[in-house]
Scaffold this active site. Structure first.
Site, mmCIF file in Angstrom:
data_model
loop_
_atom_site.group_PDB
_atom_site.id
_atom_site.type_symbol
_atom_site.label_atom_id
_atom_site.label_comp_id
_atom_site.label_asym_id
_atom_site.label_seq_id
_atom_site.Cartn_x
_atom_site.Cartn_y
_atom_site.Cartn_z
ATOM 1 C CD GLU A 103 3.364 -2.490 -12.487
ATOM 2 O OE1 GLU A 103 4.164 -1.872 -13.209
ATOM 3 O OE2 GLU A 103 3.484 -2.545 -11.259
ATOM 4 C CB CYS A 127 -0.510 1.423 3.211
ATOM 5 S SG CYS A 127 -2.147 0.688 3.375
ATOM 6 N N GLY A 174 -4.284 -2.139 -5.438
ATOM 7 C CA GLY A 174 -5.668 -1.895 -5.019
ATOM 8 C C GLY A 174 -6.114 -2.677 -3.799
ATOM 9 C CB SER A 229 -2.233 -5.946 4.904
ATOM 10 O OG SER A 229 -2.279 -6.590 3.670
ATOM 11 C CG LEU A 230 -1.676 -7.168 12.155
ATOM 12 C CD1 LEU A 230 -3.080 -6.710 12.502
ATOM 13 C CD2 LEU A 230 -1.271 -8.362 13.026
ATOM 14 C CG ASN A 306 10.176 -5.734 -1.109
ATOM 15 O OD1 ASN A 306 11.128 -6.463 -0.966
ATOM 16 N ND2 ASN A 306 8.927 -6.168 -1.149
ATOM 17 C CB CYS A 349 5.146 -7.494 -0.974
ATOM 18 S SG CYS A 349 3.603 -8.234 -0.611
HETATM 19 S S1 SF4 Z 1 -2.363 -1.487 -2.408
HETATM 20 FE FE1 SF4 Z 1 -2.645 -2.428 -0.378
HETATM 21 S S2 SF4 Z 1 -0.827 -1.827 0.804
HETATM 22 FE FE2 SF4 Z 1 -0.925 -0.482 -0.988
HETATM 23 S S3 SF4 Z 1 -2.016 1.366 -0.308
HETATM 24 FE FE3 SF4 Z 1 -3.551 -0.031 -1.168
HETATM 25 S S4 SF4 Z 1 -4.293 -1.229 0.562
HETATM 26 FE FE4 SF4 Z 1 -2.376 -0.256 1.237
#
Ligand code: SF4
Length: 356
Positions: A103, A127, A174, A229-230, A306, A349
């Site tokens: 997407e 994550c 990704g 991305s902390l 979200n 997000c």
């Molecule tokens: S797309 Fe980003 S936030 Fe989602 S699992 Fe992969 S690294 Fe983590």
């Protein structure tokens, strides 16, 4: 409200013509017993006019167009569906030639038209707050599949807003740094004046934090911006929601980001999603401030969470969010709240998961 249209769906197994340099294209033309001067003309149609059918290459003779069509595919991806949010955000679902779905999202705001593109089919990093992570990783995207997303979203921006894309963020499906070579190749095409010619300063690559690869970016002296991305500024909490932190802890990320900045002087930002009673308290803000001061961070983007359907994480109430912002601002942290866009079409997000 969802508006959805099936545009087209087909499977194509031929090699992408976008993979050819002008020199390789000349060799193909020699094989076809066609003159070499056609190569720059074809390149022009591919990279300047960005046609999606060989038949649109008007100054190329029909028999040559047919030969090219027989041997190559022009579109690396098919557009499968397109959804429009009430807030103007568009989400496009693409189908790869091997039948995976990815997407890309177009986010228009008053001054920007940002494309959010995917770099992998799914993601291996799991994550816990992210819908994409629940899909697992199927494969890396090629540079041309990434470029195709950019091209389609650019056309959509022209169609909807009468203006081309102004920014590109690698924040879709990704982890871009686990597809290092193809992502950098796509950025080369996006920024090279011979191709799309966008300023690298308008591109941001967002990573969950792979220290070794951040150092590679520094060594490669890339010119685009980096976002980490902390989401938690202490290792215990961060490892709980982002397993990658166990092998890439905050100390190693700090070193890598400082090295990246020293080599490139490019902007670095933190992405921080606020989760109720997990990372939204005064102590969390203080830890964030401490880390902010140890790395040349230009901006902290606080992102609204979200809900992706599990009850583990909840968005904090407004009062808590305001208090968190206040603590950061009093410590002179450059902070901005990023409102979620495209919530009603699962385009916000962490929501990209090939849902209709
Ligand atoms: S797309 Fe980003 S936030 Fe989602 S699992 Fe992969 S690294 Fe983590």
């Amino acid at each position: 409200m969802k508006q959805e249209s099936n545009i087209k769906e087909s499977i194509n197994t031929k090699e992408s013509i976008y993979g050819l340099s002008v020199e390789s294209l000349k060799e193909v033309l020699t094989g076809f017993e066609e003159p070499n001067y056609r190569a720059p003309q074809i390149y022009d149609w591919l990279w300047k006019k960005r046609v999606r059918q060989f038949s649109d290459m008007l100054n190329i003779p029909k028999n040559l167009r047919e030969k090219l069509e027989h041997k190559f595919q022009l579109a690396a991806l098919d557009i499968n569906t397109q959804q429009e949010s009430v807030d103007g955000t568009s989400k496009v679902r693409f189908k790869t030639t091997d039948s995976y779905f990815i997407e890309g999202v177009l986010i228009p705001t008053e001054h920007r038209r940002t494309a959010c593109v995917s770099s992998q089919v799914g993601c291996s990093l799991t994550c816990s707050f992210c819908a994409t992570g629940k899909l697992g990783r199927k494969r890396n995207l090629t540079a041309y599949e990434i470029l195709e997303q950019v091209n389609v979203l650019n056309s959509l921006s022209l169609e909807k807003n009468n203006q081309p894309l102004s920014n590109i963020v690698f924040m879709g499906m990704g982890e871009p740094l686990l597809n290092y070579n193809q992502v950098l190749k796509s950025i080369h095409f996006i920024t090279d004046p011979l191709y799309l010619g966008m300023s690298p300063k308008r591109i941001t690559l967002s990573t969950a934090g792979i220290s070794k690869q951040i150092i590679e970016l520094g060594k490669d002296k890339v010119r685009f911006n980096l976002a980490l991305s902390l989401h938690a500024a202490n290792d215990k909490k961060r490892s709980e929601i982002m397993p990658i932190n166990q092998s890439n802890n905050l100390e190693s990320l700090k070193e890598a980001l400082n090295f990246f900045y020293k080599q490139t002087e490019n902007d670095i930002s933190f992405e921080y999603i606020l989760f109720k009673d997990f990372n939204d308290q005064e102590q969390d803000a203080k830890e964030l401030i401490k880390l902010y001061r140890q790395i040349p961070i230009g901006l902290v983007n606080l992102i609204e969470y979200n809900n992706i359907g599990d009850r583990k994480f909840i968005k904090p109430d407004e009062k808590t969010t305001e208090r968190f912002i206040d603590i950061l601002q009093k410590a002179r942290v450059n902070v901005r709240v990023r409102k979620s866009r495209g919530l009603d079409i699962d385009a916000a997000c962490g929501q990209l998961a090939n849902k209709n």
